[in-house]
Write a protein that holds these residues in place. Structure first.
Motif, mmCIF file in Angstrom:
data_model
loop_
_atom_site.group_PDB
_atom_site.id
_atom_site.type_symbol
_atom_site.label_atom_id
_atom_site.label_comp_id
_atom_site.label_asym_id
_atom_site.label_seq_id
_atom_site.Cartn_x
_atom_site.Cartn_y
_atom_site.Cartn_z
ATOM 1 N N PRO A 1 0.821 -1.237 0.000
ATOM 2 C CA PRO A 1 0.000 0.000 0.000
ATOM 3 C C PRO A 1 0.843 1.271 0.000
ATOM 4 C CG PRO A 1 -0.815 -1.596 1.601
ATOM 5 C CD PRO A 1 0.501 -2.122 1.120
ATOM 6 N N VAL A 2 2.064 1.177 0.501
ATOM 7 C CA VAL A 2 2.933 2.362 0.536
ATOM 8 C C VAL A 2 3.310 2.804 -0.877
ATOM 9 C CG1 VAL A 2 5.135 3.259 1.364
ATOM 10 C CG2 VAL A 2 3.825 1.668 2.784
ATOM 11 N N LEU A 3 3.523 1.842 -1.795
ATOM 12 C CA LEU A 3 3.945 2.162 -3.159
ATOM 13 C C LEU A 3 2.787 2.374 -4.132
ATOM 14 C CD1 LEU A 3 6.921 -0.336 -3.604
ATOM 15 C CD2 LEU A 3 7.021 2.094 -3.029
ATOM 16 N N THR A 4 1.567 2.072 -3.717
ATOM 17 C CA THR A 4 0.420 2.207 -4.620
ATOM 18 C C THR A 4 0.261 3.618 -5.177
ATOM 19 O OG1 THR A 4 -0.729 0.393 -3.511
ATOM 20 C CG2 THR A 4 -2.069 1.899 -4.844
ATOM 21 N N ASN B 1 0.845 7.254 -10.286
ATOM 22 C CA ASN B 1 1.249 8.537 -10.872
ATOM 23 C C ASN B 1 2.493 8.415 -11.743
ATOM 24 O OD1 ASN B 1 -0.508 10.782 -9.481
ATOM 25 N ND2 ASN B 1 0.051 9.350 -7.856
ATOM 26 N N VAL B 2 2.811 7.199 -12.206
ATOM 27 C CA VAL B 2 3.996 7.016 -13.040
ATOM 28 C C VAL B 2 3.858 7.757 -14.363
ATOM 29 C CG1 VAL B 2 5.291 5.333 -14.383
ATOM 30 C CG2 VAL B 2 4.721 4.847 -12.014
ATOM 31 N N ILE B 3 2.716 7.586 -15.046
ATOM 32 C CA ILE B 3 2.531 8.212 -16.364
ATOM 33 C C ILE B 3 2.506 9.735 -16.268
ATOM 34 C CG2 ILE B 3 0.943 8.441 -18.305
ATOM 35 C CD1 ILE B 3 0.240 5.534 -17.990
ATOM 36 N N PRO B 4 1.736 10.339 -15.331
ATOM 37 C CA PRO B 4 1.810 11.809 -15.219
ATOM 38 C C PRO B 4 3.210 12.316 -14.910
ATOM 39 C CG PRO B 4 -0.115 10.973 -14.057
ATOM 40 C CD PRO B 4 0.693 9.777 -14.447
ATOM 41 N N ALA B 5 3.941 11.594 -14.063
ATOM 42 C CA ALA B 5 5.298 12.026 -13.730
ATOM 43 C C ALA B 5 6.222 11.918 -14.936
ATOM 44 C CB ALA B 5 5.843 11.183 -12.573
ATOM 45 N N LEU B 6 6.062 10.841 -15.698
ATOM 46 C CA LEU B 6 6.916 10.635 -16.867
ATOM 47 C C LEU B 6 6.697 11.710 -17.920
ATOM 48 C CD1 LEU B 6 8.893 8.866 -18.485
ATOM 49 C CD2 LEU B 6 6.928 7.549 -19.276
#
Length: 231
Positions: free
Chosen positions: A155-158, A163-168
């Motif tokens: 749950p900590v990494l969820t 938000n990987v795509i927005p950050a990328l």
């Protein structure tokens, strides 16, 4: 009389562009054959063939969006990457988020002009390196997927994975926008107003088809700014 033998004559080599296009076309053809060979072999082995009408219906749905995008990407990215890098990038994929930034950064760091022979060689090397690194990471991911599953599902990494795509794309956008922010104002306003005006369902459906329209808007805006000496 000259004692030079016929074997001493200088070797006439084909220009780099001709050689790289010939070799790239051969390997691209082989790559496409390998990509299509896997599903064909499965169909032959199990005697199960896909429905032609279903394939055509699926192609029509995605082809309307992705065929224009493919043409535009070839026209847009070709001058940046050069011959060899273009063949390699289009067969391996991930142009926008990997190949283009690698090639552009390599050219900038080496202070090499785009479109030159040195630029084409450097772009090809950078794209090839990116492809090798990507494949190595994919192999590591496959091997470590099961052992790392408890950690990845934590749950900590969820929130991070959500938000990987927005950050990328935010990082990629900043890289291009920071070079000349005035050129980005018109396309950003155009997309923002469009998505605020259209219903959410329609906006998601036509989002891929908006790429060529946004490119056209960006070109028109850049032309106007250039004529007014604002860039």
């Amino acid at each position: 009389m000259s004692s030079r033998s016929p074997h001493d004559q200088p070797v006439v080599r084909a220009p780099y562009s001709e050689t790289i296009h010939f070799v790239s076309r051969v390997w691209t053809g082989l790559g496409l054959i390998l990509i299509l060979a896997i599903p064909v072999l499965f169909c032959l082995r199990y005697q199960v063939w896909p429905d032609g009408q279903a394939i055509l219906a699926g192609l029509l749905k995605v082809g309307v969006i992705y065929l224009p995008i493919g043409v535009i990407e070839a026209i847009t990215f070709g001058p940046i990457l050069g011959g060899g890098a273009s063949y390699l990038a289009f067969i391996t994929g991930n142009l926008t988020n990997l190949k283009i930034p690698c090639a552009v950064n390599a050219l900038e760091q080496a202070k090499v002009e785009q479109g030159s022979e040195a630029g084409e060689i450097l772009s090809t090397l950078s794209v090839a390196t990116s492809s090798i690194v990507t494949n190595l990471i994919l192999v590591m991911g496959v091997l470590l997927l099961i052992p790392l599953t408890p950690v990845l599902q934590s749950p900590v990494l969820t929130p991070a994975f959500a938000n990987v795509i927005p950050a990328l794309f935010g990082a990629l956008g900043y890289m291009f926008i920071s070079r000349n922010w005035r050129l980005s104002v018109l396309p950003l306003l155009f997309i923002l107003i469009l998505f605020l005006t259209l219903p959410l369902g329609i906006a998601k459906t036509i989002s891929g088809g908006l790429i060529p329209i946004t490119v056209l808007v960006t070109l028109i805006g850049a032309r106007v700014l250039y004529k007014r000496n604002w860039v």
